[in-house]
Design a protein around this motif. Sequence first.
Motif, mmCIF file in Angstrom:
data_model
loop_
_atom_site.group_PDB
_atom_site.id
_atom_site.type_symbol
_atom_site.label_atom_id
_atom_site.label_comp_id
_atom_site.label_asym_id
_atom_site.label_seq_id
_atom_site.Cartn_x
_atom_site.Cartn_y
_atom_site.Cartn_z
ATOM 1 N N LEU A 1 -9.087 -0.672 -1.501
ATOM 2 C CA LEU A 1 -7.787 -1.094 -2.002
ATOM 3 C C LEU A 1 -7.053 -1.924 -0.957
ATOM 4 O O LEU A 1 -6.408 -2.929 -1.288
ATOM 5 N N ALA A 2 -7.146 -1.526 0.306
ATOM 6 C CA ALA A 2 -6.473 -2.257 1.376
ATOM 7 C C ALA A 2 -6.999 -3.685 1.475
ATOM 8 O O ALA A 2 -6.221 -4.640 1.604
ATOM 9 N N GLU B 1 -12.148 4.471 -1.056
ATOM 10 C CA GLU B 1 -11.291 3.865 -2.070
ATOM 11 C C GLU B 1 -10.038 3.288 -1.431
ATOM 12 O O GLU B 1 -9.563 2.218 -1.841
ATOM 13 N N ARG B 2 -9.505 3.980 -0.423
ATOM 14 C CA ARG B 2 -8.316 3.475 0.273
ATOM 15 C C ARG B 2 -8.612 2.162 0.978
ATOM 16 O O ARG B 2 -7.824 1.210 0.920
ATOM 17 N N LEU C 1 0.819 -1.212 0.000
ATOM 18 C CA LEU C 1 0.000 0.000 0.000
ATOM 19 C C LEU C 1 0.851 1.259 0.000
ATOM 20 O O LEU C 1 0.418 2.305 -0.489
ATOM 21 N N LEU D 1 -2.286 6.749 -2.178
ATOM 22 C CA LEU D 1 -3.428 6.778 -1.267
ATOM 23 C C LEU D 1 -3.923 8.196 -1.002
ATOM 24 O O LEU D 1 -5.124 8.419 -0.812
ATOM 25 N N VAL E 1 -11.441 8.077 1.177
ATOM 26 C CA VAL E 1 -11.247 7.101 2.246
ATOM 27 C C VAL E 1 -11.798 5.730 1.853
ATOM 28 O O VAL E 1 -11.153 4.699 2.052
ATOM 29 N N MET F 1 -6.737 9.373 -3.098
ATOM 30 C CA MET F 1 -7.975 8.599 -3.065
ATOM 31 C C MET F 1 -8.900 9.050 -1.943
ATOM 32 O O MET F 1 -8.454 9.616 -0.945
ATOM 33 N N GLN G 1 1.207 2.895 -3.293
ATOM 34 C CA GLN G 1 -0.009 3.370 -3.934
ATOM 35 C C GLN G 1 -0.260 4.852 -3.617
ATOM 36 O O GLN G 1 0.103 5.323 -2.542
ATOM 37 N N ALA H 1 -5.040 3.778 5.700
ATOM 38 C CA ALA H 1 -5.987 4.724 5.100
ATOM 39 C C ALA H 1 -5.875 6.109 5.720
ATOM 40 O O ALA H 1 -6.557 7.041 5.284
#
Length: 231
Positions: free
Chosen positions: A85-86, A81-82, A69, A74, A79, A77, A72, A132
Motif C-alpha cells: 500500500l505504501a 500489505e502495508r 497512509l 494499517l 506487513v 493489515m 488507512q 508500516a
Amino acid sequence: MTIDTLRDEILVASLPNVVFDGWSLQSLRDGTQMAGHEPSALLRAFPGGVTDAVEHFADWADRQMLDRLEAQPLAEMKVRERISLAVRTYFEVLEPYREAKRRQLSYLALPQNVALGLRLLYRTVDAMWFAAGDTSTDHNHYTKRALLAAVVSSSTFYWLDDKSDGHAETRAFIDRRLADVMAVGKATSSVGKIGSMLNFLPNPLRFARQLRQRSAGAQASNATIHMAENI
C-alpha cells in the motif's frame, strides 16, 4: 509562514513548469511568481538552487505519502500489505507530476547527483517502513530498506511507462517484486540464502546506469520493462 510552507508553495507551483523547462532556475523563478511570492523568496526557500528543489520534491512526496497512509487501517493489515500500500500510495502522490518525476530522474542521472539519488531513495523506503510500523534496530533494519529500495527503484521505472488502466500493471508488478523480496526474515535467518538475497540489493553503479538510460531516452517501453523485471 514557515520556511517549509514557503518551499512547498514554490515547489508545487513550479512542478508544471518542470515539464517544459526541466529542473531549472527558470522553472523555479516562474513557480515563485505563480505562487505569489517576490523573487527574493526563491533564494530563501532554496539557497542551494535546483538541487535543493529536487531534494525537497522527494521530501514533499514522502510527506504526502505518509499523510495519506495515516488515514488507512494499517494496523489491520499484514506487513506485506502495508508495504504494498505504501508503494502504491507513493505513486498515487506522484501521478499528477509524473513528468516532473521523470525529469527528476534525468537530473539525478548526472554523475555528481547519483549519491543524492541514492540518499533520496533511502529516505523514501525508510519512510515506508516507518509507516508500516517497523521498529527494528539491528542489521534487519538496513536489510529491509535495501530490499525495498530495489522494489521501489524498479517499480518507478515500470510505473513511468505503464499505460494500463488505473496502473493495474504497476500494481501487479509491485506485488511480484514484493513476493520476491519480502521474506526478509527467512532470507536473513539462513546463511545459505544470503547469496540469493544479495541479488536484490541495489547497486550504486546499476542505479546510476538506469538513471542515465532513462534520461537519454535510449530505451523503448518494452525494453525498460524488461530491465525492471530483471533487477
